[in-house]
Design a protein around this motif. Structure first.
Motif, PDB file in Angstrom:
ATOM      1  N   ALA A   5       0.843  -1.100  -0.126  1.00  0.00           N
ATOM      2  CA  ALA A   5       0.084   0.022   0.105  1.00  0.00           C
ATOM      3  C   ALA A   5       0.783   1.173  -0.148  1.00  0.00           C
ATOM      4  N   HIS A   6       1.835   1.362   0.834  1.00  0.00           N
ATOM      5  CA  HIS A   6       2.773   2.356   0.780  1.00  0.00           C
ATOM      6  C   HIS A   6       3.414   2.672  -0.679  1.00  0.00           C
ATOM      7  N   SER A   7       3.859   1.589  -1.416  1.00  0.00           N
ATOM      8  CA  SER A   7       4.520   1.707  -2.540  1.00  0.00           C
ATOM      9  C   SER A   7       3.871   2.380  -3.578  1.00  0.00           C
ATOM     10  N   LEU A   8       2.464   1.526  -3.514  1.00  0.00           N
ATOM     11  CA  LEU A   8       1.431   2.186  -4.587  1.00  0.00           C
ATOM     12  C   LEU A   8       1.027   3.426  -4.294  1.00  0.00           C
ATOM     13  N   SER A   9       0.816   3.866  -3.154  1.00  0.00           N
ATOM     14  CA  SER A   9       0.509   5.402  -2.604  1.00  0.00           C
ATOM     15  C   SER A   9       1.609   6.312  -3.269  1.00  0.00           C
TER      16      SER A   9
END
Length: 264
Positions: A5-9
């Motif tokens: 989720a961090h990476s996609l954000s």
């Protein structure tokens, strides 16, 4: 939040920044949009280098694991040296120093300086590190079953290709900063943005995040900023995969379409 989720954000944030740049009549060349999204995606994992079990701490073998131990001890030392009267001592530094706006700015400025003064190999190194992290974050299911060497090779190939494209006239090495000697100065921007997006994401979880350190809030230097308690969720909760990640994907796609001029 968890790594994917961090990476996609992070990727979505840079694509959104590309849309804003286009609206302000400073459009990003497509290589800057692509490279920046991948760098920002990788940088959005970086604040968790204060935790030995994090994706970034495992991404580069013994080197990143040792670095995680050092960063954890540094963060704990800074916390204990600057804590308020009502804040107890800590033995670990997770979600402290590396989860602040000051850390984000310093890291971004450091990488910008490295890119400008370090030459081509420094740029390749910056791209390589963040491409590996982007693979680990965005392709986490595939990366989990792959060896570290395969992920490193993919990151190295992506870094080499992107550096070659960006170095072509008009393809983005001097985007935003156009004076001689300022090539790649912009590389720090997606790194800052990735770190900031990470801290905002963690602020949505139950424990919050001390994003605004060292500003005192309610007599605390390390006040865990976050929304009202009913809007928070545990890290790894289904809301990340079922709600936030699709939202990040849609927002990033819309930003990319506008940034590339495919819609007016």
């Amino acid at each position: 939040m968890m790594g994917p989720a961090h990476s996609l954000s992070g990727a979505a944030a840079w694509l959104g920044a590309g849309a804003v740049a286009s609206a302000l009549d400073r459009p990003m060349p497509w290589p800057v949009l692509v490279a920046g999204a991948l760098i920002c995606s990788g940088a959005a994992l970086a604040p968790d280098l204060d935790q030995k079990s994090a994706t970034i701490s495992r991404a580069f073998g013994p080197f990143s694991r040792l670095l995680a131990v050092v960063i954890d001890k540094l963060a704990a030392a800074v916390f204990n040296a600057t804590r308020g009267k009502g804040e107890p001592k800590r033995s670990g530094g997770h979600r402290t120093l590396t989860h602040t706006w000051i850390w984000a700015v310093l890291i971004g400025a450091g990488f910008s300086a490295l890119a400008v003064f370090g030459g081509r190999w420094a740029v390749l190194g910056i791209l390589f590190v963040h491409m590996v992290l982007a693979v680990e974050g965005l392709l986490w299911r595939a990366a989990r079953v792959s060896s570290d060497v395969l992920v490193w090779l993919l990151g190295a190939a992506a870094a080499w290709i992107l550096a070659g494209i960006l170095n072509r006239p008009g393809y983005g090495s001097n985007w935003l900063f156009t004076e001689p000697g300022q090539e790649y100065l912009w590389l720090g921007l997606p790194i800052v943005l990735g770190a900031v997006v990470h801290t905002i994401g963690d602020a949505l979880t139950l424990s919050g995040c001390p994003v605004l350190w060292p500003l005192p809030i309610k007599s605390k230097r390390w006040y865990p900023v976050g929304p009202p308690s009913f809007m928070r969720f545990p890290a790894g909760h289904w809301v990340e995969e079922k709600v936030l990640m699709p939202a990040f994907g849609l927002a990033g796609g819309a930003g990319a379409i506008y940034a590339l001029g495919l819609i007016a």
